[in-house]
Design a protein around this motif. Structure first.
Motif, short mmCIF file in Angstrom:
data_model
loop_
_atom_site.label_atom_id
_atom_site.label_comp_id
_atom_site.label_asym_id
_atom_site.label_seq_id
_atom_site.Cartn_x
_atom_site.Cartn_y
_atom_site.Cartn_z
N ILE A 1 0.88 -1.17 0.00
CA ILE A 1 0.00 0.00 0.00
C ILE A 1 0.91 1.22 0.00
CG2 ILE A 1 -1.70 1.32 1.31
CD1 ILE A 1 -2.81 -1.36 2.32
N LEU A 2 0.75 2.06 -1.00
CA LEU A 2 1.69 3.15 -1.26
C LEU A 2 1.19 4.47 -0.68
CD1 LEU A 2 4.20 4.13 -2.99
CD2 LEU A 2 2.54 4.60 -4.81
N TYR A 3 2.13 5.22 -0.12
CA TYR A 3 1.89 6.64 0.17
C TYR A 3 3.15 7.40 -0.24
CZ TYR A 3 1.67 11.11 2.48
OH TYR A 3 1.69 12.47 2.70
N ASP A 4 3.01 8.33 -1.16
CA ASP A 4 4.12 9.13 -1.65
C ASP A 4 5.22 8.19 -2.17
OD1 ASP A 4 5.49 11.42 -2.31
OD2 ASP A 4 6.23 11.81 -0.30
N ASP A 5 6.39 8.17 -1.51
CA ASP A 5 7.50 7.34 -2.00
C ASP A 5 7.87 6.24 -1.00
OD1 ASP A 5 8.39 9.08 -0.10
OD2 ASP A 5 10.17 9.75 -1.19
N ILE A 6 6.94 5.88 -0.13
CA ILE A 6 7.15 4.72 0.76
C ILE A 6 5.91 3.83 0.69
CG2 ILE A 6 8.76 5.87 2.33
CD1 ILE A 6 6.44 6.26 4.29
N SER A 7 6.10 2.57 1.00
CA SER A 7 5.00 1.62 0.97
C SER A 7 5.03 0.72 2.20
CB SER A 7 5.06 0.73 -0.28
OG SER A 7 4.62 1.43 -1.42
N ALA A 8 3.85 0.31 2.62
CA ALA A 8 3.73 -0.73 3.64
C ALA A 8 3.56 -2.07 2.93
CB ALA A 8 2.53 -0.45 4.55
#
Length: 258
Positions: free
Chosen positions: A32-39
């Motif tokens: 699951i992506l947010y900006d340039d990091i993902s979980a």
């Protein structure tokens, strides 16, 4: 109740999607992506690990670590503690939003880094104890007590045992210090762990540059030669930085990075 089980946090190119990559006990793994990091997550039923028997927790932990280490083959990853979850995709994004700066800082610190865990134990503890028993101060105490009228009492045996333990501990501390200095030269950080039993001399996690892994192995080989088979070295790695940077979310919002 279905939740989003979170394995860790990775840095990605904007819009990049990792998965689903593997089928695990927790389901298909994806991001699951947010900006340039993902979980890195999977859809899973909620499990309260505090209520499970140790053997079941161990199986879940093994699966948790396998997924993290697979991801590590291609990405730097901040591992989450076992049992970290969010209720839905929106809450995962909230974690990423709230923790974005901290996650980015840590991802920068662990770039091209690996953890190596090293344990050193006496190869033959009984032989080592016998060797320590030949130390002058112990031999002198034994001779003195043996010459007493009435022979050696239980109290005398306790005195000998106590002195033997002290000398053995000093030997252990000296060797542990030597190992720490030698391996410390190869590492960025070194974190000592508790000794689990009398056989154990050294127990530590080391954060090193991936590029120095071969040098590290050579140093470990030289240590093994130095102690000429009297000490067994066990090395586990490369691993994600479990001992140095592990994130934990207790429900929401984002809570802590240890």
């Amino acid at each position: 109740m279905e939740v989003k089980y979170i394995f860790g946090i990775v840095e990605v190119s904007k819009g990049e999607y990792l998965g689903p990559r593997w089928s695990t006990e927790c389901g298909e793994v994806y991001t699951i992506l947010y900006d340039d990091i993902s979980a890195v997550v999977s859809d899973s039923l909620f499990v309260d690990y505090t209520t499970l028997p140790k053997d079941k927790v161990a199986r879940y932990l093994l699966n948790h670590q396998r997924v993290i280490e697979k991801i590590m083959d291609s990405y730097n990853i901040i591992p989450m503690r076992l049992g970290t979850y969010a209720f839905n995709k929106g809450e995962v994004k909230e974690i990423l939003y709230n923790g974005h700066k901290k996650f980015k800082d840590i991802l920068k610190k662990i770039e091209n880094k690996i953890e190596i865990d090293v344990v050193a134990t006496w190869n033959d503890l009984n032989s080592t104890i016998k060797e320590v028993g030949e130390v002058r101060e112990i031999k002198e105490l034994k001779e003195k007590l043996m010459s007493k009228p009435g022979g050696v009492s239980v109290e005398d045996q306790i005195k000998i045992g106590s002195l033997l333990k002290n000398v053995l501990n000093k030997k252990r501390e000296k060797i542990s210090s030597e190992i720490k200095v030698a391996l410390g030269r190869m590492s960025i950080y070194l974190k000592m762990h508790d000794l689990m039993d009398d056989r154990m001399i050294f127990n530590a996690a080391l954060l090193i540059d991936k590029d120095r892994n071969n040098e590290f192995e050579i140093e470990l080989y030289e240590l093994n030669k130095l102690y000429d088979g009297t000490i067994d070295f066990r090395c586990v790695g490369p691993l994600p930085p479990y001992s140095f940077y592990t994130a934990e979310v207790k429900k929401l919002p984002f809570n802590d990075i240890a």
